[in-house]
Design a protein around this motif. Sequence first.
Motif, PDB file in Angstrom:
ATOM      1  N   THR A 104      12.605  -6.173  -4.232  1.00  0.00           N
ATOM      2  CA  THR A 104      11.358  -6.874  -3.952  1.00  0.00           C
ATOM      3  C   THR A 104      11.534  -7.817  -2.779  1.00  0.00           C
ATOM      4  N   SER A 105      12.659  -8.533  -2.732  1.00  0.00           N
ATOM      5  CA  SER A 105      12.920  -9.423  -1.607  1.00  0.00           C
ATOM      6  C   SER A 105      12.966  -8.651  -0.289  1.00  0.00           C
ATOM      7  N   LEU A 106      13.657  -7.511  -0.273  1.00  0.00           N
ATOM      8  CA  LEU A 106      13.713  -6.701   0.942  1.00  0.00           C
ATOM      9  C   LEU A 106      12.328  -6.257   1.392  1.00  0.00           C
ATOM     10  N   GLN A 107      11.484  -5.890   0.422  1.00  0.00           N
ATOM     11  CA  GLN A 107      10.127  -5.474   0.763  1.00  0.00           C
ATOM     12  C   GLN A 107       9.347  -6.637   1.372  1.00  0.00           C
ATOM     13  N   LEU A 108       9.463  -7.829   0.767  1.00  0.00           N
ATOM     14  CA  LEU A 108       8.777  -9.002   1.307  1.00  0.00           C
ATOM     15  C   LEU A 108       9.288  -9.338   2.704  1.00  0.00           C
ATOM     16  N   ILE A 109      10.599  -9.260   2.889  1.00  0.00           N
ATOM     17  CA  ILE A 109      11.170  -9.536   4.206  1.00  0.00           C
ATOM     18  C   ILE A 109      10.600  -8.574   5.244  1.00  0.00           C
ATOM     19  N   ASN A 110      10.490  -7.319   4.864  1.00  0.00           N
ATOM     20  CA  ASN A 110       9.890  -6.323   5.758  1.00  0.00           C
ATOM     21  C   ASN A 110       8.448  -6.696   6.102  1.00  0.00           C
ATOM     22  N   PHE A 111       7.695  -7.163   5.099  1.00  0.00           N
ATOM     23  CA  PHE A 111       6.314  -7.590   5.359  1.00  0.00           C
ATOM     24  C   PHE A 111       6.279  -8.762   6.334  1.00  0.00           C
ATOM     25  N   TRP A 112       7.160  -9.749   6.112  1.00  0.00           N
ATOM     26  CA  TRP A 112       7.084 -10.965   6.935  1.00  0.00           C
ATOM     27  C   TRP A 112       7.515 -10.692   8.373  1.00  0.00           C
ATOM     28  N   GLN A 113       8.481  -9.787   8.577  1.00  0.00           N
ATOM     29  CA  GLN A 113       8.891  -9.501   9.947  1.00  0.00           C
ATOM     30  C   GLN A 113       7.913  -8.574  10.653  1.00  0.00           C
ATOM     31  N   ASP A 114       7.084  -7.862   9.893  1.00  0.00           N
ATOM     32  CA  ASP A 114       6.192  -6.851  10.464  1.00  0.00           C
ATOM     33  C   ASP A 114       4.709  -7.196  10.321  1.00  0.00           C
ATOM     34  N   VAL A 115       4.390  -8.478  10.313  1.00  0.00           N
ATOM     35  CA  VAL A 115       2.994  -8.892  10.175  1.00  0.00           C
ATOM     36  C   VAL A 115       2.128  -8.240  11.249  1.00  0.00           C
ATOM     37  N   ALA A 116       2.595  -8.272  12.501  1.00  0.00           N
ATOM     38  CA  ALA A 116       1.795  -7.723  13.606  1.00  0.00           C
ATOM     39  C   ALA A 116       1.670  -6.205  13.497  1.00  0.00           C
ATOM     40  N   LYS A 117       2.761  -5.542  13.150  1.00  0.00           N
ATOM     41  CA  LYS A 117       2.741  -4.084  13.008  1.00  0.00           C
ATOM     42  C   LYS A 117       1.773  -3.657  11.909  1.00  0.00           C
ATOM     43  N   ASP A 118       1.787  -4.360  10.785  1.00  0.00           N
ATOM     44  CA  ASP A 118       0.883  -4.010   9.696  1.00  0.00           C
ATOM     45  C   ASP A 118      -0.569  -4.311  10.056  1.00  0.00           C
ATOM     46  N   TRP A 119      -0.789  -5.405  10.791  1.00  0.00           N
ATOM     47  CA  TRP A 119      -2.146  -5.718  11.234  1.00  0.00           C
ATOM     48  C   TRP A 119      -2.706  -4.581  12.095  1.00  0.00           C
ATOM     49  N   ALA A 120      -1.865  -3.990  12.911  1.00  0.00           N
ATOM     50  CA  ALA A 120      -2.301  -2.922  13.800  1.00  0.00           C
ATOM     51  C   ALA A 120      -2.801  -1.698  13.043  1.00  0.00           C
ATOM     52  N   ILE A 121      -2.355  -1.502  11.805  1.00  0.00           N
ATOM     53  CA  ILE A 121      -2.848  -0.377  10.992  1.00  0.00           C
ATOM     54  C   ILE A 121      -3.766  -0.858   9.869  1.00  0.00           C
ATOM     55  N   GLY A 122      -4.289  -2.072  10.040  1.00  0.00           N
ATOM     56  CA  GLY A 122      -5.335  -2.557   9.153  1.00  0.00           C
ATOM     57  C   GLY A 122      -4.874  -3.174   7.856  1.00  0.00           C
ATOM     58  N   ARG A 123      -3.588  -3.551   7.773  1.00  0.00           N
ATOM     59  CA  ARG A 123      -3.066  -4.099   6.520  1.00  0.00           C
ATOM     60  C   ARG A 123      -2.608  -5.538   6.690  1.00  0.00           C
ATOM     61  N   VAL A 124      -2.861  -6.324   5.647  1.00  0.00           N
ATOM     62  CA  VAL A 124      -2.355  -7.693   5.579  1.00  0.00           C
ATOM     63  C   VAL A 124      -1.707  -7.851   4.206  1.00  0.00           C
ATOM     64  N   TYR A 125      -0.393  -8.012   4.212  1.00  0.00           N
ATOM     65  CA  TYR A 125       0.324  -8.175   2.949  1.00  0.00           C
ATOM     66  C   TYR A 125       0.484  -9.636   2.554  1.00  0.00           C
ATOM     67  N   LEU A 126       0.291 -10.548   3.475  1.00  0.00           N
ATOM     68  CA  LEU A 126       0.294 -11.959   3.112  1.00  0.00           C
ATOM     69  C   LEU A 126      -0.807 -12.194   2.087  1.00  0.00           C
ATOM     70  N   PRO A 127      -0.490 -12.802   0.938  1.00  0.00           N
ATOM     71  CA  PRO A 127      -1.517 -12.999  -0.096  1.00  0.00           C
ATOM     72  C   PRO A 127      -2.696 -13.814   0.421  1.00  0.00           C
ATOM     73  N   GLN A 128      -3.891 -13.384   0.066  1.00  0.00           N
ATOM     74  CA  GLN A 128      -5.095 -14.046   0.544  1.00  0.00           C
ATOM     75  C   GLN A 128      -5.171 -15.498   0.095  1.00  0.00           C
ATOM     76  N   ASP A 129      -4.718 -15.793  -1.123  1.00  0.00           N
ATOM     77  CA  ASP A 129      -4.801 -17.186  -1.575  1.00  0.00           C
ATOM     78  C   ASP A 129      -3.810 -18.068  -0.812  1.00  0.00           C
ATOM     79  N   ASP A 130      -2.690 -17.488  -0.344  1.00  0.00           N
ATOM     80  CA  ASP A 130      -1.762 -18.268   0.473  1.00  0.00           C
ATOM     81  C   ASP A 130      -2.347 -18.544   1.851  1.00  0.00           C
TER      82      ASP A 130
END
Length: 269
Positions: A147-173
Amino acid sequence: MPVDHYENFPVASILLPRRLRKPVAAIYHFARAADDIADEGNDSDTERLQRLDDFRAELNRIARGDVPLSPLFKRLATEIRAHQLPMQPFHDLLDAFSQDVAKKRYADFDELLAYCRRSANPVGNLLLHLYGEATGVNLRYSDAICTSLQLINFWQDVAKDWAIGRVYLPQDDLARFNVAETQIAEACCNPHWRELMQFEVTRARQLMLAGKPLGSILTGRIGLEMRLIIQGGLRILDKIEAADYDVFTRRPVLRPFDWVIMLTKSAPF
């Protein structure tokens, strides 16, 4: 850490015993192919979901003892039978990839963790079964690491995920730290963004440290492999902090010198 573009897999590295390289590679190719269906190409969402359903049908053939239709699944079936691997982790991975097609936002951290339980944790589950180390305690440590590795991947790839329409950062955060999605679109690294990312990096590090004892429970080359994975994740988090949380212009990657540091830190705990 990241191998090609399926980021949760140490693929048949030289540290793995030779007898495990074929099954690890077979699992990896399954996961990568399914990940590509969810992320790559120009298929519609309906077409992507149908192709993932086709993968489920192949898994069901394996479970029934029937011969799969595709070479990929024929190889996978051979390794599943040879190593008596559980089927549920493969289904969990497909469920996560299907979720990627349909779900682009996560309301809170608990919702994101539920996704990680299907997208990342099955990998560790399968590897522990291959190692013959799938005890309850080890699986819990593995879940924390994956789970930590997955989160780390999300945090380093915020821009990459945004480019394909995804935001993994929790909305309440995002709301808590007064960060709007337009900041992601604009690659705006202001104080609010830094406070948010500091919070998320701390969460990911706590999870990694919670799973760290697995690195000393596993012995030999497998143990060293696990300790390197742990140190790789922690090193990426250190780099995010060193970049003052600007993952937009300074996406962290592991370079040769980082591997030297990781190796020195990978002595048995």
